[in-house]
Design an enzyme around this catalytic site. Structure first.
Site, mmCIF file in Angstrom:
data_model
loop_
_atom_site.group_PDB
_atom_site.id
_atom_site.type_symbol
_atom_site.label_atom_id
_atom_site.label_comp_id
_atom_site.label_asym_id
_atom_site.label_seq_id
_atom_site.Cartn_x
_atom_site.Cartn_y
_atom_site.Cartn_z
ATOM 1 N N CYS A 106 -34.137 47.881 -7.500
ATOM 2 C CA CYS A 106 -33.033 48.390 -7.514
ATOM 3 C C CYS A 106 -32.313 49.095 -8.782
ATOM 4 O O CYS A 106 -31.724 49.681 -8.920
ATOM 5 C CB CYS A 106 -32.045 47.104 -6.879
ATOM 6 S SG CYS A 106 -32.578 46.398 -5.474
ATOM 7 N N GLY A 136 -28.938 42.171 2.193
ATOM 8 C CA GLY A 136 -28.744 41.061 1.268
ATOM 9 C C GLY A 136 -27.263 41.568 0.280
ATOM 10 O O GLY A 136 -26.380 40.804 -0.021
ATOM 11 N N HIS A 195 -35.970 42.751 5.155
ATOM 12 C CA HIS A 195 -36.917 43.392 4.632
ATOM 13 C C HIS A 195 -37.937 42.973 3.622
ATOM 14 O O HIS A 195 -38.796 43.483 3.339
ATOM 15 C CB HIS A 195 -36.396 44.821 4.165
ATOM 16 C CG HIS A 195 -35.670 44.939 2.905
ATOM 17 N ND1 HIS A 195 -36.400 45.287 1.821
ATOM 18 C CD2 HIS A 195 -34.601 44.739 2.598
ATOM 19 C CE1 HIS A 195 -35.549 45.474 0.731
ATOM 20 N NE2 HIS A 195 -34.559 44.900 1.300
#
Ligand code: PLP
Length: 426
Positions: free
Chosen positions: A371, A69, A241
């Protein structure tokens, strides 16, 4: 272990793993090689592309595989910026030519090929236009940091505010558009609080003004229906994922007619726009995972909605001082939130400390986007909703799937209650 962090990543399913295995060993050929042996790998990539394109209702030629992504988001933002810089200054020197569509040709007209000069500079007496990108204030870092980088190269970026539920201010979006706007990028669903944007309305605004519309659908792909034609989407990012596919593979859909420069330069893979030997097992796994995600979408959705309501109800009953973040799934508008997302702010608590206590009990959850964790910054998403810094540090995300057992849910609610009691005493 009770895994409540599916928005961060998911396990590769058995069927996906099995579909991938041959391409690590028996059928390891390079899809670009000409001999028959390698054609198996090439066919696997093209079959996967066709399959994913079919699920999305687009042409296989519009699907470009990426490393995930993040890469797809970088590609969308930076190529939209580069596309304004004219053929000489674009990284490839050539544009991702797919025949002009009304939106792209209008966008092109607005921004105009600016030649090889630096955007915004005054060359030969002519003021060069400064490319303008619009995104929401609650995008993933993959978009926000790409925008920041584009800014460092000369772009102007508008970050459009959201309301307390995380919905984009559509008026502010429309008002922000100028003749230099090259791209609107708004995520389909937020990774922290699960708010699902009104893509149709955003797409309409983009079309009305002839501006390209990109959506980061990393959290939405395989979870909610997405329609390119109904939503006016020109570019879409997704990642394997998040839906039981492997890590390190994603895609960017570039609709026919959208003109963007190539992103990675080298070989002729991905029609010359994203060079590099294809991640064959990853791509095969992505397609298999997507097929499975799309096949059971509505049944899974039903079960997850029930669990989501139960989760919120039980948390509100058991843990004093909590607030639902974003859309309230217990109200009629609840369907505008991803069904596998629970997010709460807990008064007087730092979520990072609570996470450690939950971890001791085998519960995996998140205090924001995966993240961003490890950084001490409060979530930009929660701040954009109007939360204070203190509230933003108290945000807890639980993301689950339809196989979550009610005993596990109860165990988690109890663990949160006990953890909160303990931290409040400290
Ligand atoms: N966009 C969103 C909304 C995400 O949630 C993520 C990952 O969490 C990404 C982009 C990045 O995707 P990837 O991990 O495949 O690089």
């Amino acid at each position: 272990m009770i895994y409540l962090d599916h928005a961060a990543t998911t396990a590769v399913s058995k069927s996906v793993r099995e579909a991938m295995l041959p391409y690590f060993s028996e059928d390891y050929g390079n899809p670009s090689s000409l001999y028959l042996f390698a054609q198996k790998a090439k066919k696997a990539v093209e079959d996967s592309r066709r399959s994913i394109a079919g699920l999305l209702g687009v042409n296989p030629r519009e699907v470009y595989f990426t490393s995930g992504g993040t890469e797809a988001d970088n590609w969308a933002i930076l190529s939209a910026f580069y596309s304004t810089m004219g053929k000489k200054s674009s990284p490839s020197g050539s544009e991702a030519e797919q025949k002009s569509s009304p939106s792209s040709s209008e966008a092109e007209q607005k921004s105009g090929p600016s030649g090889s000069e630096v955007a915004g500079s005054d060359v030969a007496g002519q003021k060069q236009r400064q490319p303008h990108i619009i995104c929401s204030a609650i995008e993933h870092h993959a978009i926000l940091e790409s925008c920041k980088f584009a800014e460092s190269l000369g772009a102007r970026v508008s970050r459009i505010p959201v309301d307390s539920e995380g919905f984009l201010n559509l008026e502010a979006l429309e008002q922000a558009i100028t003749e230099d706007t090259v791209l609107i990028s708004v995520m389909a669903a937020n990774n922290e609080i699960g708010t699902i944007q009104d893509l149709r309305a955003i797409g309409e605004i983009a079309k009305k003004h002839g501006v390209l519309f990109h959506t980061d659908a990393v959290q939405a792909f395989g979870q909610i229906p997405l329609s390119f034609s109904e939503m006016g989407i020109d570019l879409l990012s997704a990642s394997a994922h998040k839906l039981h596919g492997p890590k390190g593979v994603g895609l960017l859909v570039i609709r026919k007619g959208v003109r963007l420069p190539a992103f990675l330069h080298g070989g002729a893979q991905e029609r010359g726009f994203r060079a590099g030997t294809e991640n064959v097992p990853g791509i095969v796994g992505f397609a298999k995972a997507a097929e499975e995600a799309f096949a059971g979408m509505s049944e899974r959705e039903k079960r997850k909605r029930e669990l989501q309501k139960l989760f919120f109800r039980r948390l509100l009953e058991e843990v004093p001082g909590i607030k639902i973040t974003g859309v309230n799934p217990l109200e009629a508008s609840g369907e505008k939130r991803l069904s596998g997302n629970v997010h709460i702010c807990i008064e007087g608590i730092e979520a990072e400390s609570l996470l450690l206590l939950l971890d001791q009990k085998g519960i995996c959850a998140s205090a924001g986007s995966a993240c961003a964790s490890g950084s001490v910054e409060p979530s930009h998403v929660l701040l954009a909703l109007g939360k204070s810094h203190v509230e933003a540090y108290s945000g807890l995300r639980l993301s689950f799937e339809e196989d979550l057992k009610e005993e596990e849910l109860e165990f988690t609610v109890k663990a949160i209650r006990e953890g909160v009691e303990r931290l409040r005493k400290e």
